[in-house]
Design a protein around this motif. Sequence first.
Motif, PDB file in Angstrom:
ATOM      1  N   ALA A  19     -10.306   7.056   6.795  1.00 54.74           N
ATOM      2  CA  ALA A  19      -9.280   6.536   7.705  1.00 54.74           C
ATOM      3  C   ALA A  19      -8.637   5.282   7.120  1.00 54.74           C
ATOM      4  CB  ALA A  19      -9.887   6.251   9.075  1.00 54.74           C
ATOM      5  N   ARG A  20      -9.414   4.428   6.504  1.00 55.61           N
ATOM      6  CA  ARG A  20      -8.834   3.221   5.890  1.00 55.61           C
ATOM      7  C   ARG A  20      -7.884   3.588   4.745  1.00 55.61           C
ATOM      8  NH1 ARG A  20     -13.800   1.047   7.512  1.00 55.61           N
ATOM      9  NH2 ARG A  20     -14.892   1.345   5.551  1.00 55.61           N
ATOM     10  N   ILE A  21      -8.209   4.650   4.003  1.00 58.40           N
ATOM     11  CA  ILE A  21      -7.297   5.119   2.952  1.00 58.40           C
ATOM     12  C   ILE A  21      -5.994   5.595   3.586  1.00 58.40           C
ATOM     13  CG2 ILE A  21      -6.939   6.872   1.160  1.00 58.40           C
ATOM     14  CD1 ILE A  21     -10.059   6.771   0.748  1.00 58.40           C
ATOM     15  N   LEU A  22      -6.092   6.376   4.643  1.00 56.40           N
ATOM     16  CA  LEU A  22      -4.908   6.844   5.369  1.00 56.40           C
ATOM     17  C   LEU A  22      -4.076   5.665   5.845  1.00 56.40           C
ATOM     18  CD1 LEU A  22      -3.307   9.122   6.903  1.00 56.40           C
ATOM     19  CD2 LEU A  22      -4.920   8.747   8.786  1.00 56.40           C
ATOM     20  N   TRP A  23      -4.723   4.710   6.495  1.00 61.09           N
ATOM     21  CA  TRP A  23      -4.016   3.554   7.047  1.00 61.09           C
ATOM     22  C   TRP A  23      -3.394   2.680   5.965  1.00 61.09           C
ATOM     23  CZ3 TRP A  23      -8.863   2.524  10.419  1.00 61.09           C
ATOM     24  CH2 TRP A  23      -8.891   3.440  11.480  1.00 61.09           C
ATOM     25  N   SER A  24      -3.952   2.699   4.759  1.00 66.04           N
ATOM     26  CA  SER A  24      -3.377   1.875   3.687  1.00 66.04           C
ATOM     27  C   SER A  24      -1.953   2.318   3.370  1.00 66.04           C
ATOM     28  CB  SER A  24      -4.249   1.920   2.432  1.00 66.04           C
ATOM     29  OG  SER A  24      -4.144   3.177   1.775  1.00 66.04           O
ATOM     30  N   PHE A  25      -1.589   3.523   3.781  1.00 66.71           N
ATOM     31  CA  PHE A  25      -0.201   3.973   3.636  1.00 66.71           C
ATOM     32  C   PHE A  25       0.515   3.962   4.986  1.00 66.71           C
ATOM     33  CE2 PHE A  25       3.147   7.202   3.593  1.00 66.71           C
ATOM     34  CZ  PHE A  25       3.917   6.728   2.539  1.00 66.71           C
ATOM     35  N   THR A  26      -0.076   4.611   5.985  1.00 68.21           N
ATOM     36  CA  THR A  26       0.644   4.791   7.254  1.00 68.21           C
ATOM     37  C   THR A  26       0.870   3.497   8.017  1.00 68.21           C
ATOM     38  OG1 THR A  26      -1.379   5.294   8.510  1.00 68.21           O
ATOM     39  CG2 THR A  26      -0.204   7.166   7.508  1.00 68.21           C
ATOM     40  N   ARG A  27       0.025   2.513   7.806  1.00 66.62           N
ATOM     41  CA  ARG A  27       0.164   1.249   8.536  1.00 66.62           C
ATOM     42  C   ARG A  27       0.885   0.170   7.737  1.00 66.62           C
ATOM     43  NH1 ARG A  27      -1.449   1.734  14.024  1.00 66.62           N
ATOM     44  NH2 ARG A  27      -2.431   3.781  14.031  1.00 66.62           N
ATOM     45  N   THR A  28       1.233   0.467   6.489  1.00 63.42           N
ATOM     46  CA  THR A  28       1.888  -0.556   5.662  1.00 63.42           C
ATOM     47  C   THR A  28       3.253  -0.122   5.136  1.00 63.42           C
ATOM     48  OG1 THR A  28       0.813   0.206   3.638  1.00 63.42           O
ATOM     49  CG2 THR A  28      -0.350  -1.482   4.930  1.00 63.42           C
ATOM     50  N   THR A  29       3.680   1.090   5.444  1.00 69.78           N
ATOM     51  CA  THR A  29       4.967   1.589   4.966  1.00 69.78           C
ATOM     52  C   THR A  29       6.028   1.307   6.022  1.00 69.78           C
ATOM     53  OG1 THR A  29       3.819   3.291   3.694  1.00 69.78           O
ATOM     54  CG2 THR A  29       6.170   3.629   4.099  1.00 69.78           C
ATOM     55  N   PRO A  30       6.965   0.395   5.737  1.00 72.52           N
ATOM     56  CA  PRO A  30       7.913  -0.058   6.761  1.00 72.52           C
ATOM     57  C   PRO A  30       8.773   1.049   7.381  1.00 72.52           C
ATOM     58  CG  PRO A  30       8.054  -1.433   4.791  1.00 72.52           C
ATOM     59  CD  PRO A  30       7.145  -0.295   4.470  1.00 72.52           C
ATOM     60  N   TRP A  31       9.172   2.034   6.616  1.00 68.58           N
ATOM     61  CA  TRP A  31      10.067   3.073   7.141  1.00 68.58           C
ATOM     62  C   TRP A  31       9.335   4.168   7.902  1.00 68.58           C
ATOM     63  CZ3 TRP A  31       8.597   7.683   5.162  1.00 68.58           C
ATOM     64  CH2 TRP A  31       7.996   7.703   3.900  1.00 68.58           C
ATOM     65  N   LEU A  32       8.011   4.156   7.894  1.00 63.02           N
ATOM     66  CA  LEU A  32       7.221   5.213   8.523  1.00 63.02           C
ATOM     67  C   LEU A  32       6.837   4.798   9.945  1.00 63.02           C
ATOM     68  CD1 LEU A  32       5.894   7.976   7.907  1.00 63.02           C
ATOM     69  CD2 LEU A  32       3.843   6.716   7.266  1.00 63.02           C
ATOM     70  N   PRO A  33       7.313   5.536  10.949  1.00 67.17           N
ATOM     71  CA  PRO A  33       6.942   5.169  12.321  1.00 67.17           C
ATOM     72  C   PRO A  33       5.466   5.446  12.596  1.00 67.17           C
ATOM     73  CG  PRO A  33       8.287   7.175  12.317  1.00 67.17           C
ATOM     74  CD  PRO A  33       8.204   6.687  10.891  1.00 67.17           C
TER      75      PRO A  33
END
Length: 155
Positions: A19-33
């Motif tokens: 989950a932390r690997i997933l969040w390292s992208f989904t929670r830090t990518t500005p254009w991704l809701p």
Amino acid sequence: MADRPEVRRARLWHVPRLARILWSFTRTTPWLPRVRTKGDDLKMMTRITRQGWVRLARDAKGPAAFIARDGQVIHALYVHPRARRQGLGRRLLDDAKARADRLELWTLQANREARAFYAAQGFAEAGRSDGRGNDEYLPDIRMVWLRRGDTADER
């Protein structure tokens, strides 16, 4: 890190790290809701790990990348920022290719880096959508890899 990192089936105790690997992208990518809560992500990761869809690759610090695949459909491939550009994503795809004659996935049109990565790994564009079929409602691209010399348009 080993030249060819081992890819292995993820187990339930890996879910928090995945989950932390997933969040390292989904929670830090500005254009991704953000479309799911962290709790929803943990439930989803638990479910697909139990189903045997998730395989992971490690670096010296532990799980660093994962792929979620159901048959020929790749639902997710994420690499932790510390491990990017070290071959882990390619290794996960090589493992999936060794287990299937055909793979397909959807990637967001806005994710140019992912699109280039998949193209470099032999995936070809096979369609586009306006995003109505994905969680984020963002335009996406269907990409297909075939073991044999077929073209993606033939399937």
